[in-house]
Design a protein around this motif. Structure first.
Motif, PDB file in Angstrom:
ATOM      1  N   GLY A   1      62.540  56.243  16.408  1.00 39.25           N
ATOM      2  CA  GLY A   1      61.120  55.914  16.350  1.00 39.25           C
ATOM      3  C   GLY A   1      60.515  55.592  17.694  1.00 39.25           C
ATOM      4  O   GLY A   1      59.590  54.792  17.786  1.00 39.25           O
ATOM      5  N   GLY A   2      61.010  56.225  18.749  1.00 45.54           N
ATOM      6  CA  GLY A   2      60.516  55.952  20.096  1.00 45.54           C
ATOM      7  C   GLY A   2      59.054  56.247  20.302  1.00 45.54           C
ATOM      8  O   GLY A   2      58.441  55.722  21.219  1.00 45.54           O
ATOM      9  N   ASP A   3      58.462  57.055  19.427  1.00 40.58           N
ATOM     10  CA  ASP A   3      57.026  57.313  19.519  1.00 40.58           C
ATOM     11  C   ASP A   3      56.211  56.137  18.986  1.00 40.58           C
ATOM     12  O   ASP A   3      55.029  56.024  19.251  1.00 40.58           O
ATOM     13  CB  ASP A   3      56.663  58.595  18.771  1.00 40.58           C
ATOM     14  CG  ASP A   3      57.087  58.576  17.311  1.00 40.58           C
ATOM     15  OD1 ASP A   3      58.133  57.955  16.991  1.00 40.58           O
ATOM     16  OD2 ASP A   3      56.399  59.184  16.483  1.00 40.58           O
ATOM     17  N   MET A   4      56.867  55.224  18.243  1.00 39.58           N
ATOM     18  CA  MET A   4      56.191  54.076  17.647  1.00 39.58           C
ATOM     19  C   MET A   4      56.680  52.743  18.200  1.00 39.58           C
ATOM     20  O   MET A   4      56.038  51.720  17.992  1.00 39.58           O
ATOM     21  CB  MET A   4      56.416  54.064  16.129  1.00 39.58           C
ATOM     22  CG  MET A   4      55.854  55.256  15.394  1.00 39.58           C
ATOM     23  SD  MET A   4      56.237  55.182  13.633  1.00 39.58           S
ATOM     24  CE  MET A   4      57.866  55.932  13.610  1.00 39.58           C
ATOM     25  N   ALA A   5      57.831  52.752  18.859  1.00 37.86           N
ATOM     26  CA  ALA A   5      58.428  51.490  19.290  1.00 37.86           C
ATOM     27  C   ALA A   5      59.026  51.607  20.682  1.00 37.86           C
ATOM     28  O   ALA A   5      59.752  52.547  20.978  1.00 37.86           O
ATOM     29  CB  ALA A   5      59.515  51.075  18.298  1.00 37.86           C
ATOM     30  N   MET A   6      58.690  50.628  21.503  1.00 42.40           N
ATOM     31  CA  MET A   6      59.268  50.497  22.843  1.00 42.40           C
ATOM     32  C   MET A   6      60.066  49.191  22.846  1.00 42.40           C
ATOM     33  O   MET A   6      59.685  48.227  22.183  1.00 42.40           O
ATOM     34  CB  MET A   6      58.175  50.434  23.901  1.00 42.40           C
ATOM     35  CG  MET A   6      57.242  51.632  23.920  1.00 42.40           C
ATOM     36  SD  MET A   6      57.984  53.070  24.666  1.00 42.40           S
ATOM     37  CE  MET A   6      57.837  52.651  26.388  1.00 42.40           C
TER      38      MET A   6
ATOM     39  N   PHE B   1      59.919  48.449  29.587  1.00 43.05           N
ATOM     40  CA  PHE B   1      59.921  48.892  28.190  1.00 43.05           C
ATOM     41  C   PHE B   1      60.304  50.372  28.149  1.00 43.05           C
ATOM     42  O   PHE B   1      59.790  51.168  28.923  1.00 43.05           O
ATOM     43  CB  PHE B   1      58.544  48.693  27.554  1.00 43.05           C
ATOM     44  CG  PHE B   1      58.275  47.271  27.158  1.00 43.05           C
ATOM     45  CD1 PHE B   1      58.521  46.847  25.855  1.00 43.05           C
ATOM     46  CD2 PHE B   1      57.789  46.367  28.074  1.00 43.05           C
ATOM     47  CE1 PHE B   1      58.278  45.533  25.486  1.00 43.05           C
ATOM     48  CE2 PHE B   1      57.550  45.048  27.714  1.00 43.05           C
ATOM     49  CZ  PHE B   1      57.792  44.628  26.417  1.00 43.05           C
ATOM     50  N   ARG B   2      61.217  50.702  27.237  1.00 42.37           N
ATOM     51  CA  ARG B   2      61.665  52.088  27.057  1.00 42.37           C
ATOM     52  C   ARG B   2      61.540  52.466  25.590  1.00 42.37           C
ATOM     53  O   ARG B   2      61.661  51.609  24.720  1.00 42.37           O
ATOM     54  CB  ARG B   2      63.121  52.221  27.491  1.00 42.37           C
ATOM     55  CG  ARG B   2      63.314  51.971  28.974  1.00 42.37           C
ATOM     56  CD  ARG B   2      64.768  52.204  29.390  1.00 42.37           C
ATOM     57  NE  ARG B   2      64.911  52.017  30.809  1.00 42.37           N
ATOM     58  CZ  ARG B   2      65.250  50.857  31.390  1.00 42.37           C
ATOM     59  NH1 ARG B   2      65.477  49.810  30.649  1.00 42.37           N
ATOM     60  NH2 ARG B   2      65.353  50.776  32.698  1.00 42.37           N
ATOM     61  N   PRO B   3      61.354  53.749  25.291  1.00 40.61           N
ATOM     62  CA  PRO B   3      61.303  54.158  23.882  1.00 40.61           C
ATOM     63  C   PRO B   3      62.581  53.752  23.158  1.00 40.61           C
ATOM     64  O   PRO B   3      63.682  53.884  23.685  1.00 40.61           O
ATOM     65  CB  PRO B   3      61.185  55.682  23.952  1.00 40.61           C
ATOM     66  CG  PRO B   3      60.588  55.952  25.298  1.00 40.61           C
ATOM     67  CD  PRO B   3      61.148  54.883  26.197  1.00 40.61           C
TER      68      PRO B   3
ATOM     69  N   THR C   1      68.883  39.529  23.302  1.00 39.76           N
ATOM     70  CA  THR C   1      67.459  39.206  23.198  1.00 39.76           C
ATOM     71  C   THR C   1      66.630  40.272  23.893  1.00 39.76           C
ATOM     72  O   THR C   1      67.128  41.023  24.724  1.00 39.76           O
ATOM     73  CB  THR C   1      67.132  37.844  23.850  1.00 39.76           C
ATOM     74  OG1 THR C   1      67.424  37.915  25.250  1.00 39.76           O
ATOM     75  CG2 THR C   1      67.903  36.710  23.205  1.00 39.76           C
ATOM     76  N   GLY C   2      65.369  40.310  23.549  1.00 39.58           N
ATOM     77  CA  GLY C   2      64.478  41.244  24.207  1.00 39.58           C
ATOM     78  C   GLY C   2      63.089  41.225  23.589  1.00 39.58           C
ATOM     79  O   GLY C   2      62.770  40.388  22.751  1.00 39.58           O
ATOM     80  N   PHE C   3      62.283  42.176  24.039  1.00 39.43           N
ATOM     81  CA  PHE C   3      60.915  42.332  23.561  1.00 39.43           C
ATOM     82  C   PHE C   3      60.771  43.704  22.935  1.00 39.43           C
ATOM     83  O   PHE C   3      61.448  44.663  23.320  1.00 39.43           O
ATOM     84  CB  PHE C   3      59.919  42.225  24.723  1.00 39.43           C
ATOM     85  CG  PHE C   3      59.872  40.870  25.353  1.00 39.43           C
ATOM     86  CD1 PHE C   3      59.119  39.854  24.794  1.00 39.43           C
ATOM     87  CD2 PHE C   3      60.589  40.610  26.516  1.00 39.43           C
ATOM     88  CE1 PHE C   3      59.073  38.606  25.382  1.00 39.43           C
ATOM     89  CE2 PHE C   3      60.548  39.368  27.117  1.00 39.43           C
ATOM     90  CZ  PHE C   3      59.790  38.350  26.546  1.00 39.43           C
ATOM     91  N   GLY C   4      59.852  43.811  21.999  1.00 40.48           N
ATOM     92  CA  GLY C   4      59.518  45.090  21.410  1.00 40.48           C
ATOM     93  C   GLY C   4      58.017  45.242  21.309  1.00 40.48           C
ATOM     94  O   GLY C   4      57.294  44.258  21.078  1.00 40.48           O
ATOM     95  N   ARG C   5      57.534  46.469  21.521  1.00 39.74           N
ATOM     96  CA  ARG C   5      56.126  46.812  21.321  1.00 39.74           C
ATOM     97  C   ARG C   5      56.074  47.847  20.209  1.00 39.74           C
ATOM     98  O   ARG C   5      56.717  48.891  20.311  1.00 39.74           O
ATOM     99  CB  ARG C   5      55.515  47.413  22.572  1.00 39.74           C
ATOM    100  CG  ARG C   5      55.275  46.468  23.697  1.00 39.74           C
ATOM    101  CD  ARG C   5      54.433  47.164  24.778  1.00 39.74           C
ATOM    102  NE  ARG C   5      54.340  46.380  25.970  1.00 39.74           N
ATOM    103  CZ  ARG C   5      53.460  45.386  26.150  1.00 39.74           C
ATOM    104  NH1 ARG C   5      52.617  45.073  25.206  1.00 39.74           N
ATOM    105  NH2 ARG C   5      53.441  44.726  27.288  1.00 39.74           N
ATOM    106  N   LEU C   6      55.317  47.557  19.175  1.00 40.54           N
ATOM    107  CA  LEU C   6      55.160  48.475  18.050  1.00 40.54           C
ATOM    108  C   LEU C   6      53.719  48.945  18.011  1.00 40.54           C
ATOM    109  O   LEU C   6      52.790  48.136  18.025  1.00 40.54           O
ATOM    110  CB  LEU C   6      55.527  47.780  16.742  1.00 40.54           C
ATOM    111  CG  LEU C   6      56.936  47.182  16.667  1.00 40.54           C
ATOM    112  CD1 LEU C   6      57.114  46.361  15.405  1.00 40.54           C
ATOM    113  CD2 LEU C   6      57.974  48.275  16.748  1.00 40.54           C
TER     114      LEU C   6
END
Length: 116
Positions: A23-28, A17-19, A43-48
């Motif tokens: 909004g890299g401070d809120m989303a990877m 996971f990368r920024p 395709t991919g994954f996101g972390r919010l």
């Protein structure tokens, strides 16, 4: 290129996971497939985390919430999504993503819209 890519297993615990650019401070974000893998499907994954991101999608996108809760605000309405809920966002949709803590899977077309 069709026919040149091979199927492969991608273990989740090896996904980097990368920024996110905006909004890299809120989303990877972690890209799984895209143009670099020779496919038109990105395709991919996101972390919010504590996220409130305004965005206009420049591609067709499907989001699937795996963990947590995601709110997607659009002119067409507000979509409240929990685990196993998904939303389709057509190209040109202006929106705001909001989440305290969410893990999502995304698919976009065309893949050139994202890069690793």
């Amino acid at each position: 290129m069709p026919g040149t890519s091979q199927p492969k297993r991608i273990p989740f615990d090896e996904v980097p996971f990368r920024p996110r650019a905006e909004g890299g401070d809120m989303a990877m974000m972690s890209v799984i497939t895209g143009a670099e893998q020779g496919t038109e499907l990105g395709t991919g994954f996101g972390r919010l985390t504590d996220a409130k991101l305004e965005w206009t999608v420049h591609y067709d996108e499907v989001l699937l919430v795996l963990e947590g809760h995601l709110t997607v605000r659009t002119e067409a309405g507000v979509f409240e999504l929990g685990p196993k809920d998904s939303v389709w966002l057509p190209k040109g949709t202006a929106l705001t993503y909001e989440a305290e803590d969410a893990l999502i899977f995304f698919a976009v077309h065309p893949a050139s819209a994202i890069s690793t």
